[in-house]
Design a protein around this motif. Structure first.
Motif, PDB file in Angstrom:
ATOM      1  N   ARG A   1     -15.131  64.628  24.912  1.00 53.27           N
ATOM      2  CA  ARG A   1     -14.833  65.699  23.966  1.00 53.27           C
ATOM      3  C   ARG A   1     -13.521  66.407  24.280  1.00 53.27           C
ATOM      4  O   ARG A   1     -12.877  66.953  23.388  1.00 53.27           O
ATOM      5  N   GLY A   2     -13.140  66.424  25.538  1.00 50.08           N
ATOM      6  CA  GLY A   2     -11.977  67.201  25.942  1.00 50.08           C
ATOM      7  C   GLY A   2     -12.323  68.665  26.127  1.00 50.08           C
ATOM      8  O   GLY A   2     -13.336  69.159  25.625  1.00 50.08           O
ATOM      9  N   PHE A   3     -11.465  69.372  26.856  1.00 51.84           N
ATOM     10  CA  PHE A   3     -11.660  70.803  27.064  1.00 51.84           C
ATOM     11  C   PHE A   3     -10.348  71.396  27.560  1.00 51.84           C
ATOM     12  O   PHE A   3      -9.707  70.846  28.466  1.00 51.84           O
ATOM     13  N   GLY A   4      -9.945  72.514  26.972  1.00 49.72           N
ATOM     14  CA  GLY A   4      -8.736  73.193  27.422  1.00 49.72           C
ATOM     15  C   GLY A   4      -7.525  72.287  27.357  1.00 49.72           C
ATOM     16  O   GLY A   4      -7.194  71.733  26.311  1.00 49.72           O
ATOM     17  N   VAL A   5      -6.849  72.110  28.496  1.00 48.99           N
ATOM     18  CA  VAL A   5      -5.637  71.289  28.528  1.00 48.99           C
ATOM     19  C   VAL A   5      -5.942  69.801  28.520  1.00 48.99           C
ATOM     20  O   VAL A   5      -5.041  68.980  28.362  1.00 48.99           O
ATOM     21  N   ARG A   6      -7.226  69.419  28.704  1.00 50.50           N
ATOM     22  CA  ARG A   6      -7.609  68.008  28.695  1.00 50.50           C
ATOM     23  C   ARG A   6      -8.063  67.618  27.301  1.00 50.50           C
ATOM     24  O   ARG A   6      -9.079  68.106  26.808  1.00 50.50           O
ATOM     25  N   GLY A   7      -7.299  66.753  26.672  1.00 52.23           N
ATOM     26  CA  GLY A   7      -7.594  66.365  25.300  1.00 52.23           C
ATOM     27  C   GLY A   7      -8.779  65.424  25.195  1.00 52.23           C
ATOM     28  O   GLY A   7      -9.223  64.827  26.188  1.00 52.23           O
ATOM     29  N   ALA A   8      -9.292  65.287  23.979  1.00 57.83           N
ATOM     30  CA  ALA A   8     -10.355  64.322  23.721  1.00 57.83           C
ATOM     31  C   ALA A   8      -9.852  62.911  24.014  1.00 57.83           C
ATOM     32  O   ALA A   8      -8.661  62.618  23.867  1.00 57.83           O
ATOM     33  N   LEU A   9     -10.756  62.034  24.423  1.00 55.06           N
ATOM     34  CA  LEU A   9     -10.378  60.675  24.798  1.00 55.06           C
ATOM     35  C   LEU A   9     -11.428  59.698  24.292  1.00 55.06           C
ATOM     36  O   LEU A   9     -12.627  59.895  24.504  1.00 55.06           O
ATOM     37  N   GLY A  10     -10.972  58.656  23.629  1.00 53.90           N
ATOM     38  CA  GLY A  10     -11.864  57.608  23.161  1.00 53.90           C
ATOM     39  C   GLY A  10     -11.504  56.273  23.769  1.00 53.90           C
ATOM     40  O   GLY A  10     -10.325  55.917  23.853  1.00 53.90           O
ATOM     41  N   VAL A  11     -12.505  55.543  24.237  1.00 50.76           N
ATOM     42  CA  VAL A  11     -12.312  54.199  24.776  1.00 50.76           C
ATOM     43  C   VAL A  11     -13.198  53.263  23.967  1.00 50.76           C
ATOM     44  O   VAL A  11     -14.417  53.251  24.129  1.00 50.76           O
ATOM     45  N   SER A  12     -12.585  52.489  23.090  1.00 46.52           N
ATOM     46  CA  SER A  12     -13.345  51.599  22.212  1.00 46.52           C
ATOM     47  C   SER A  12     -13.547  50.232  22.847  1.00 46.52           C
ATOM     48  O   SER A  12     -12.659  49.702  23.519  1.00 46.52           O
TER      49      SER A  12
END
Length: 363
Positions: free
Chosen positions: A112-123
């Motif tokens: 989901r990400g949080f704060g300075v860490r963006g969301a990330l998807g690994v397909s």
């Protein structure tokens, strides 16, 4: 201004149908994929999410056109689709070869990400059943010509899976339009689907075909410029003027287009965004939704799909452009306050949030 006409509900079996890949989303919750020891599972897909929200939140009759492998993972996805209120009878089932070498069900690990860490998807979607769909896999005459569909939604993620998937999308859009259905296309772009030699050319051809078959086109300035080659004439003009100018150019290039819409997201962090939407309708109608300032984001995945679902609901329900934008922006905002791709919002919540913008409800 002109919104696309909608077939009467009494004439159609379905209010909306989505054509796309449905993936099993594995969600590590508050932690990261690399550190996870357990995952929650959801179903999700850029096109499917729209059909699910139209059913579960807005009470419309929906179905999904997709393919799954007939094993335990595929049947798990089927049960999740059914729980979302979406008709699974148009799923095309493929035999399982025991290893997934020939065809498999797609997986999507999503942080989901949080704060300075963006969301990330690994397909993990190579050789997926949906990527192997083609124009002959669905009885389009039975679906659109006999049973009847008011709205078809598809997009760049599905069409980008393969040449056959792109051809499948093109055939479905053509048959849907011939039967009087509204066709919406989300220009979702995934760079991972277009890597390698010739990827840029394939992307341009894929997205040009999608735009050419759409009544409602959803995308942003970068999508219009990079995938369709349409740029704002005056880069220094205010955003609203640039958007209207780009929309007019798109409508000149693609005569079938009736509406160009875009979500507007300005991220302070992964957890705090300004969020809204704008649209331009053929005939000169420009509108903007309320802007949700400093919107707290729990899970941003599915926000754009939530916008499309709210927008489509309002149009199906007879609303005007402004109402459709308010419903789309409100529903997209609510969809990002809960985990998973799918919306957990109620119609009452969407109506209340949309009405707070000072505009009337769709009737």
């Amino acid at each position: 201004m002109s919104l696309p006409p909608v077939l009467p509900a009494a004439q159609c079996r379905y209010d909306a149908v989505a054509l796309g890949e449905v993936m099993l989303r594995l969600d590590p919750g508050a932690t990261r994929i690399r550190a996870a020891r357990s995952f929650d599972v959801w179903e999700g897909g850029g096109e499917y999410n729209v059909a699910r929200a139209l059913s579960r939140t807005f009470g419309h009759r929906t179905a999904v056109l997709t393919a799954l492998v007939d094993n335990e993972v595929g049947r798990l996805l089927e049960s999740l689709i059914m729980a979302g209120g979406v008709d699974p009878s148009w799923i095309r089932w493929r035999d399982f070869d025991g290893t997934g070498t020939a065809t498999r069900n797609a997986l999507n690990f999503t942080e989901r990400g949080f704060g300075v860490r963006g969301a990330l998807g690994v397909s993990d979607r190579g050789h997926s059943a949906a990527s192997q769909l083609g124009p002959a896999d669905f009885d389009l005459e039975e679906l659109f010509g006999v049973r009847g569909v008011r709205w078809l939604h598809t997009g760049g993620i599905f069409a980008g899976l393969s040449a056959s998937a792109s051809a499948c999308a093109g055939a479905a859009m053509e048959r849907a339009r011939a039967a009087g259905a509204v066709v919406s296309v989300d220009l979702n772009f995934r760079p991972s689907l277009f890597r390698g030699d010739g990827g840029a050319e394939r992307a341009r051809a894929t997205f040009h075909g999608l735009a050419g078959g759409a009544d409602v086109l959803v995308g942003g300035f970068q999508d219009f410029a990079d995938r369709l080659g349409v740029h704002a004439p005056d880069a220094a003009a205010p955003e609203a003027e640039r958007f209207a100018a780009v929309a007019e150019l798109l409508m000149e290039r693609y005569p079938r287009l009736r509406v160009v819409a875009s979500t507007v997201r300005r991220a302070t962090s992964a957890s705090v965004n300004d969020w809204g939407a704008r649209a331009y309708a053929r005939g000169g109608g420009y509108a903007e939704s309320r802007v949700f300032r400093d919107l707290a984001i729990f899970d941003r995945v599915g926000g754009g799909d939530g916008f499309v679902a709210g927008f489509a609901h309002a149009v199906l329900d007879g609303g005007d452009l402004q109402t459709a934008l308010e419903y789309g922006a409100a529903h997209g905002a609510l969809a990002m306050t809960t985990p998973g791709d799918g919306s957990m919002a109620s119609l009452a919540e969407v109506r209340s949030l949309a009405a707070d913008a000072g505009h009337g409800e769709s009737r």
